[in-house]
Write a protein that holds these residues in place. Sequence first.
Motif, PDB file in Angstrom:
ATOM      1  N   ASN A  83       0.820  -1.217   0.000  1.00 42.63           N
ATOM      2  CA  ASN A  83       0.000   0.000   0.000  1.00 42.63           C
ATOM      3  C   ASN A  83       0.853   1.265   0.000  1.00 42.63           C
ATOM      4  O   ASN A  83       0.609   2.203  -0.761  1.00 42.63           O
ATOM      5  CB  ASN A  83      -0.940   0.003   1.206  1.00 42.63           C
ATOM      6  CG  ASN A  83      -2.089  -0.965   1.048  1.00 42.63           C
ATOM      7  OD1 ASN A  83      -2.438  -1.361  -0.060  1.00 42.63           O
ATOM      8  ND2 ASN A  83      -2.674  -1.380   2.155  1.00 42.63           N
ATOM      9  N   TYR A  84       1.877   1.294   0.884  1.00 41.80           N
ATOM     10  CA  TYR A  84       2.709   2.501   0.940  1.00 41.80           C
ATOM     11  C   TYR A  84       3.678   2.547  -0.233  1.00 41.80           C
ATOM     12  O   TYR A  84       3.804   3.588  -0.898  1.00 41.80           O
ATOM     13  CB  TYR A  84       3.489   2.555   2.257  1.00 41.80           C
ATOM     14  CG  TYR A  84       4.364   3.780   2.336  1.00 41.80           C
ATOM     15  CD1 TYR A  84       3.808   5.032   2.565  1.00 41.80           C
ATOM     16  CD2 TYR A  84       5.745   3.695   2.142  1.00 41.80           C
ATOM     17  CE1 TYR A  84       4.609   6.176   2.614  1.00 41.80           C
ATOM     18  CE2 TYR A  84       6.544   4.828   2.193  1.00 41.80           C
ATOM     19  CZ  TYR A  84       5.967   6.057   2.428  1.00 41.80           C
ATOM     20  OH  TYR A  84       6.754   7.185   2.451  1.00 41.80           O
ATOM     21  N   GLY A  85       4.367   1.451  -0.508  1.00 44.64           N
ATOM     22  CA  GLY A  85       5.315   1.433  -1.621  1.00 44.64           C
ATOM     23  C   GLY A  85       4.641   1.602  -2.961  1.00 44.64           C
ATOM     24  O   GLY A  85       5.221   2.180  -3.891  1.00 44.64           O
ATOM     25  N   GLY A  86       3.396   1.120  -3.072  1.00 44.74           N
ATOM     26  CA  GLY A  86       2.678   1.269  -4.341  1.00 44.74           C
ATOM     27  C   GLY A  86       2.410   2.713  -4.702  1.00 44.74           C
ATOM     28  O   GLY A  86       2.423   3.088  -5.876  1.00 44.74           O
ATOM     29  N   GLY A  87       2.195   3.538  -3.670  1.00 47.21           N
ATOM     30  CA  GLY A  87       1.994   4.961  -3.937  1.00 47.21           C
ATOM     31  C   GLY A  87       3.253   5.607  -4.495  1.00 47.21           C
ATOM     32  O   GLY A  87       3.205   6.404  -5.428  1.00 47.21           O
TER      33      GLY A  87
END
Length: 357
Positions: free
Chosen positions: A307-311
Amino acid sequence: MQSLLARLNKYSGATTAIISILLGMVVGAIMMLAAGYNPVAAYNALFVSALFQPYDLGETIRTITPLILTGLAVAIAFRTGLFNIGVEGQFIVGQLVAFIVATQLGLPPVIQVIVAVIMGGLAGALWGLVPGFLKASRGVHEVIVSIMMNFIALYLSNYLIRTWLAKGADSTPKIADSPPLKVDVLSQIFGGSRIHLGIFIALLGVFVMYYLLYRTKLGYELRAVGYNPRASEYAGMSVKRNIILSMMISGSFAGLAGASEVLGTSGYLSIEAAFTGIGFDGIAVALLGGNTPLGVIFAASLFGVLNYGGGNMQFEADVPFEVIRVVVAAIILFVAANISTKIVGRFRKQKGVKKHG
């Protein structure tokens, strides 16, 4: 080969998770190639941006925190044979009540934070009581009731925020310049990120769930009811009581997730808010984690990184965030299909055929 198959069977839950994650990432890579993106660069950006800088690592841990608690909420209900799809609503109610306590009671700061966290958990428990009671007393399916309770929680929260807490503004005033659960020392260690004490609440929740399920009589009864309600009742256990308690404990974890999020990350509530999605992600976390406390930690960590890295992946590799949602969906699909069991079974069948021949 036989010993390898035996080990795969012994750790079938972990095997399912690992194979499902790898296959999900393969699906994502195929999708990226079809769209003209470089999957190697995308995944490199994904993991590097989530884990290899203090600030990003802190933000990843912050993202993981509520996922651990909502994953525990879903997992403990599953252990009792229940599907608590109302975790999202319990999260919202816990968030609302924690904010009200933190802004309206006027207690000494430390006591006020502690009371706010506890009340957030209790609010989630009471919200989970409704579907649990209806399931136990009237046989109403908990999925139907908990889905409706999600919408009641959302619209009730929006109404109270708009008409009372925000007083006509676009959002409520902040609890404080820095959310109560945010500690400067911890934030500085992780490069000024928004990491907060909620991670310790989440890890405590993992310990509580483990101890409850495997070291107490209540936990034994909850698991027994999940395996076979009729046999449990025949053995003298109260199935109805355990169903209600399971949903309340599940709701308390979700309420703690909401409390830690508002007290640790944002510090305010917006009017006309939509579903956060954190409660629904908890379903995926519990499923991938095999409904075990330790499995929930690893599954929440994976989803937090995605979720965080995908952003960040959008900016560094120019790959749309929707690709990450496809990867998550594929992982869940492969877990639900129990793909590892089929792979192990096929290996065993082939080995048996060769041996017979």
